[in-house]
Design a protein around this motif. Structure first.
Motif, PDB file in Angstrom:
ATOM      1  N   LEU A   1      -5.680   0.064 -12.875  1.00 20.80           N
ATOM      2  CA  LEU A   1      -5.819   1.095 -11.837  1.00 20.80           C
ATOM      3  C   LEU A   1      -7.291   1.405 -11.576  1.00 20.80           C
ATOM      4  O   LEU A   1      -7.653   1.874 -10.510  1.00 20.80           O
ATOM      5  CB  LEU A   1      -5.085   2.371 -12.245  1.00 20.80           C
ATOM      6  CG  LEU A   1      -3.577   2.225 -12.469  1.00 20.80           C
ATOM      7  CD1 LEU A   1      -2.936   3.600 -12.610  1.00 20.80           C
ATOM      8  CD2 LEU A   1      -2.908   1.473 -11.337  1.00 20.80           C
TER       9      LEU A   1
ATOM     10  N   LEU B   1     -10.718   3.999  -8.157  1.00 22.40           N
ATOM     11  CA  LEU B   1      -9.269   3.800  -8.306  1.00 22.40           C
ATOM     12  C   LEU B   1      -8.868   2.682  -7.355  1.00 22.40           C
ATOM     13  O   LEU B   1      -9.333   2.643  -6.214  1.00 22.40           O
ATOM     14  CB  LEU B   1      -8.514   5.083  -7.947  1.00 22.40           C
ATOM     15  CG  LEU B   1      -8.686   6.249  -8.909  1.00 22.40           C
ATOM     16  CD1 LEU B   1      -7.938   7.488  -8.384  1.00 22.40           C
ATOM     17  CD2 LEU B   1      -8.153   5.875 -10.299  1.00 22.40           C
TER      18      LEU B   1
ATOM     19  N   PRO C   1       1.035   2.610  -9.018  1.00 20.60           N
ATOM     20  CA  PRO C   1       0.339   3.442  -8.033  1.00 20.60           C
ATOM     21  C   PRO C   1      -0.926   2.785  -7.495  1.00 20.60           C
ATOM     22  O   PRO C   1      -1.602   2.052  -8.221  1.00 20.60           O
ATOM     23  CB  PRO C   1       0.004   4.710  -8.820  1.00 20.60           C
ATOM     24  CG  PRO C   1       0.173   4.384 -10.246  1.00 20.60           C
ATOM     25  CD  PRO C   1       0.912   3.110 -10.387  1.00 20.60           C
ATOM     26  N   THR C   2      -1.212   3.041  -6.230  1.00 25.29           N
ATOM     27  CA  THR C   2      -2.461   2.599  -5.607  1.00 25.29           C
ATOM     28  C   THR C   2      -3.034   3.795  -4.856  1.00 25.29           C
ATOM     29  O   THR C   2      -2.302   4.716  -4.513  1.00 25.29           O
ATOM     30  CB  THR C   2      -2.221   1.445  -4.622  1.00 25.29           C
ATOM     31  OG1 THR C   2      -0.984   1.640  -3.983  1.00 25.29           O
ATOM     32  CG2 THR C   2      -2.196   0.115  -5.301  1.00 25.29           C
ATOM     33  N   PHE C   3      -4.320   3.749  -4.606  1.00 28.33           N
ATOM     34  CA  PHE C   3      -5.004   4.948  -4.109  1.00 28.33           C
ATOM     35  C   PHE C   3      -5.841   4.610  -2.887  1.00 28.33           C
ATOM     36  O   PHE C   3      -6.558   3.616  -2.881  1.00 28.33           O
ATOM     37  CB  PHE C   3      -5.913   5.501  -5.215  1.00 28.33           C
ATOM     38  CG  PHE C   3      -5.171   5.714  -6.512  1.00 28.33           C
ATOM     39  CD1 PHE C   3      -4.589   6.934  -6.797  1.00 28.33           C
ATOM     40  CD2 PHE C   3      -5.027   4.668  -7.426  1.00 28.33           C
ATOM     41  CE1 PHE C   3      -3.883   7.123  -7.982  1.00 28.33           C
ATOM     42  CE2 PHE C   3      -4.323   4.843  -8.619  1.00 28.33           C
ATOM     43  CZ  PHE C   3      -3.747   6.080  -8.892  1.00 28.33           C
ATOM     44  N   ARG C   4      -5.756   5.448  -1.878  1.00 27.15           N
ATOM     45  CA  ARG C   4      -6.586   5.227  -0.689  1.00 27.15           C
ATOM     46  C   ARG C   4      -7.144   6.547  -0.186  1.00 27.15           C
ATOM     47  O   ARG C   4      -6.376   7.466   0.114  1.00 27.15           O
ATOM     48  CB  ARG C   4      -5.770   4.541   0.402  1.00 27.15           C
ATOM     49  CG  ARG C   4      -5.245   3.209  -0.112  1.00 27.15           C
ATOM     50  CD  ARG C   4      -5.023   2.174   0.922  1.00 27.15           C
ATOM     51  NE  ARG C   4      -4.595   0.956   0.223  1.00 27.15           N
ATOM     52  CZ  ARG C   4      -4.132  -0.117   0.808  1.00 27.15           C
ATOM     53  NH1 ARG C   4      -4.031  -0.157   2.111  1.00 27.15           N
ATOM     54  NH2 ARG C   4      -3.776  -1.178   0.097  1.00 27.15           N
TER      55      ARG C   4
ATOM     56  N   ALA D   1      -2.437   9.512  -0.120  1.00 24.76           N
ATOM     57  CA  ALA D   1      -3.663   9.093  -0.795  1.00 24.76           C
ATOM     58  C   ALA D   1      -3.311   8.364  -2.090  1.00 24.76           C
ATOM     59  O   ALA D   1      -4.087   7.567  -2.609  1.00 24.76           O
ATOM     60  CB  ALA D   1      -4.535  10.305  -1.089  1.00 24.76           C
ATOM     61  N   GLU D   2      -2.112   8.661  -2.619  1.00 24.63           N
ATOM     62  CA  GLU D   2      -1.611   7.978  -3.820  1.00 24.63           C
ATOM     63  C   GLU D   2      -0.194   7.525  -3.513  1.00 24.63           C
ATOM     64  O   GLU D   2       0.662   8.359  -3.217  1.00 24.63           O
ATOM     65  CB  GLU D   2      -1.613   8.965  -4.997  1.00 24.63           C
ATOM     66  CG  GLU D   2      -1.077   8.392  -6.283  1.00 24.63           C
ATOM     67  CD  GLU D   2      -1.045   9.455  -7.383  1.00 24.63           C
ATOM     68  OE1 GLU D   2      -2.094   9.728  -7.980  1.00 24.63           O
ATOM     69  OE2 GLU D   2       0.027  10.025  -7.613  1.00 24.63           O
TER      70      GLU D   2
ATOM     71  N   TRP E   1       2.924   4.148  -4.203  1.00 26.46           N
ATOM     72  CA  TRP E   1       3.319   3.036  -5.076  1.00 26.46           C
ATOM     73  C   TRP E   1       3.485   1.768  -4.254  1.00 26.46           C
ATOM     74  O   TRP E   1       4.051   1.801  -3.169  1.00 26.46           O
ATOM     75  CB  TRP E   1       4.619   3.370  -5.816  1.00 26.46           C
ATOM     76  CG  TRP E   1       4.363   4.257  -6.990  1.00 26.46           C
ATOM     77  CD1 TRP E   1       3.805   5.501  -6.965  1.00 26.46           C
ATOM     78  CD2 TRP E   1       4.609   3.952  -8.371  1.00 26.46           C
ATOM     79  NE1 TRP E   1       3.697   5.991  -8.246  1.00 26.46           N
ATOM     80  CE2 TRP E   1       4.192   5.064  -9.121  1.00 26.46           C
ATOM     81  CE3 TRP E   1       5.151   2.852  -9.034  1.00 26.46           C
ATOM     82  CZ2 TRP E   1       4.293   5.099 -10.514  1.00 26.46           C
ATOM     83  CZ3 TRP E   1       5.263   2.886 -10.408  1.00 26.46           C
ATOM     84  CH2 TRP E   1       4.829   4.005 -11.139  1.00 26.46           C
TER      85      TRP E   1
ATOM     86  N   ARG F   1       0.042  13.449  -2.606  1.00 27.60           N
ATOM     87  CA  ARG F   1      -1.404  13.658  -2.522  1.00 27.60           C
ATOM     88  C   ARG F   1      -1.842  13.224  -1.137  1.00 27.60           C
ATOM     89  O   ARG F   1      -1.728  12.044  -0.769  1.00 27.60           O
ATOM     90  CB  ARG F   1      -2.132  12.786  -3.563  1.00 27.60           C
ATOM     91  CG  ARG F   1      -2.382  13.486  -4.900  1.00 27.60           C
ATOM     92  CD  ARG F   1      -1.113  13.713  -5.644  1.00 27.60           C
ATOM     93  NE  ARG F   1      -1.290  14.392  -6.911  1.00 27.60           N
ATOM     94  CZ  ARG F   1      -0.824  15.622  -7.166  1.00 27.60           C
ATOM     95  NH1 ARG F   1      -0.187  16.313  -6.245  1.00 27.60           N
ATOM     96  NH2 ARG F   1      -0.976  16.148  -8.355  1.00 27.60           N
TER      97      ARG F   1
END
Ligand code: 4AD
Ligand code: MG
Length: 466
Positions: A165, A208, A231-234, A245-246, A248, A459
């Motif tokens: 992550l 992240l 999870p992935t974050f943008r 913003a978060e 899967w 988020r």
């Protein structure tokens, strides 16, 4: 305190009628009859159904406690499982003993009353909203679909790889990453120092991840069929019903495959998921149809009955420029589609799922395979009616010289990608993969078109309340 069963076990005839049961749960609502009998609807989240508890005034705490029970109280109940005389529910429990475990302070202010709440209101009480039928229903569906996907891939000999992550690379090249740092950013001394990140936890800038793909490719180039699911974050400032913003993402990577292969794979996988959903979620579908989308069954069945529309980007631009639709932006070749274009194609033109392939290279990431025309890359977006893009994927650039040219073109530092480039130097292979936005998929499946209702604690910009 060990419960002998939960409501889902009772409802699926795993427990014999007239046997003694011991369950725990929360009160949805209650009704007291003048004849000294109370009817309490109890839920425990294990299935869509509540169970009715019949309590009579012979119970020793009837007057003092049971008559004072309100929605939200937690109880344990010992009783006998009986067929329910009314058809609404198959079973009920005739209570021998009811213990109030937790009272509700100030019942008039309890945020989750038994009436139907709007999804917007429920977002304000995210810490309590899984007590409602709708949110627990979404949660169980998510759980089941995730397990189904793991099983589906396992049967096809894929391995689940846990990609990191925390990363130092911007896979998608959008620059929209959250920084991971242990530096004291309020410290002026750090702000002025250009090399501050040398003193940071990893000795360099870290973020992240926006996608596990680059790391996943390393395992595809050794274990052939792999996936990552996490999870992935943008850090995109997108306040829409489709952006988190978060979120899967399920990412799949297949060795010795090209774009055509993954297009077929995606169609098979999605249809298999939808078939499973239709066959095994009858009560959830009927509940969601009543509450949210009365066309849910037909909508998903239609997907199963038809082939996906597969169309080249060039052709899409032809359709969009020739159509009479009043778009706010007139698209030209080389531009990315906006949601209005995606919706026109899926909702009006094809009236179904659309897979667009061979996008211009300038609007796609560096890692995509350059086509012979040198203008487009072997990429796909899978678009769904009402939602838009659910999957993005591509054949990967496996030729080191062309990969290097692309990195240079995009002014990306080749040295940072040294390990990714190594895969192309040591036994390179054609390989392809894609990423599926899990919340977007569940949003489509449930007919609940705000992704903030699909993830337990969303988020989004200026919102990380719970
Ligand atoms: O199209 P994307 O950006 O593709 C990738 O990240 C690739 N590296 C995947 C791969 O080839 N392994 O994102 C993939 C999917 C999108 O199609 C969308 O469904 C979802 O991730 N997605 C989001 N979902 C919710 N909120 C966001 N902000 C999202 N951004 C992308
Ligand atoms: Mg995309």
């Amino acid at each position: 305190m060990y419960l002998t069963s939960n409501i889902s076990q009772l409802m699926t005839e795993k427990i014999k009628i007239n046997s003694k049961v011991f369950i725990g749960g929360w009160v949805r609502n209650k009704r007291h009859s003048k004849l000294g009998i109370s009817f309490i609807n109890l839920y425990d989240g294990s299935c869509i159904n509540d169970i009715q508890i019949i309590a009579n005034n012979k119970l020793n705490n009837y007057k003092k406690e049971i008559l004072n029970i309100t929605s939200g109280c937690s109880l344990t109940v010992k009783g006998i499982l009986k067929y329910s005389p009314k058809n609404l529910q198959k079973y009920e429990i005739h209570a021998l003993k009811i213990k109030v475990i937790g009272w509700v302070y100030n019942p008039g202010k309890y945020p989750i009353s038994p009436k139907k709440h709007s999804l917007k209101y429920l977002r304000e009480v995210s810490h309590l909203r899984s007590r409602t039928k709708i949110i627990s229903c979404i949660t169980r569906i998510k759980h089941n679909i995730a397990l189904y996907i793991h099983n589906f891939l396992n049967k096809k000999n894929f391995f689940w790889v846990n990609t990191p992550l925390i990363t130092t690379l911007d896979t998608e090249g959008s620059g929209k990453m959250f920084r991971v740092s242990t530096l004291d950013l309020s410290n002026i001394k750090y702000k002025k120092n250009k090399n501050i990140f040398k003193k940071d936890f990893f000795g360099k800038e870290a973020f992240l991840t926006v996608s596990g793909q680059l790391n996943l490719e390393t395992y595809a180039c050794s274990m052939s069929k792999v996936y990552t699911f996490g999870p992935t974050f943008r850090a995109e400032n997108s306040n829409t019903k489709r952006h988190l913003a978060e979120f899967w993402m399920l990412e799949i990577e297949i060795a010795f495959s090209n774009l055509e292969y993954i297009i077929n794979f995606i169609e098979k996988m999605l249809k298999s998921i939808f078939k499973y959903f239709l066959n095994f979620h009858e009560s959830e579908i009927s509940f969601l149809s009543q509450r949210e989308d009365n066309n849910l069954f037909n909508k998903i069945n239609k997907i199963l009955l038809n082939k996906f529309n597969i169309i080249e980007y060039n052709e899409v631009i032809n359709i969009l420029t020739k159509c009479k639709e009043n778009f706010s932006h007139l698209i030209t070749w080389g531009e990315d589609l906006l949601i209005e274009h995606e919706k026109y194609l899926t909702n009006k033109y094809f009236k179904n799922i659309v897979i667009i392939y061979n996008y211009p290279k300038n609007i796609k990431a560096f890692y995509m395979y350059l086509n012979n025309d040198k203008k487009t890359v072997a990429s796909i977006d899978v678009l769904f009616p009402d939602i838009g893009e659910i999957i993005g994927g591509s054949q990967r650039e496996s030729r080191i010289n062309i990969l290097d040219e692309r990195l240079e073109e995009l002014k990306l530092n080749k040295n940072n990608y040294w390990w990714y480039r190594d895969l192309r130097k040591y036994g390179t292979i054609p390989h392809s993969g894609f990423g599926l936005g899990f919340e977007r998929l569940i949003s489509y499946i449930t007919g609940i078109y705000n992704i903030r209702d699909i993830i337990p604690f969303p988020r989004t910009p200026y919102n990380a309340k719970f």
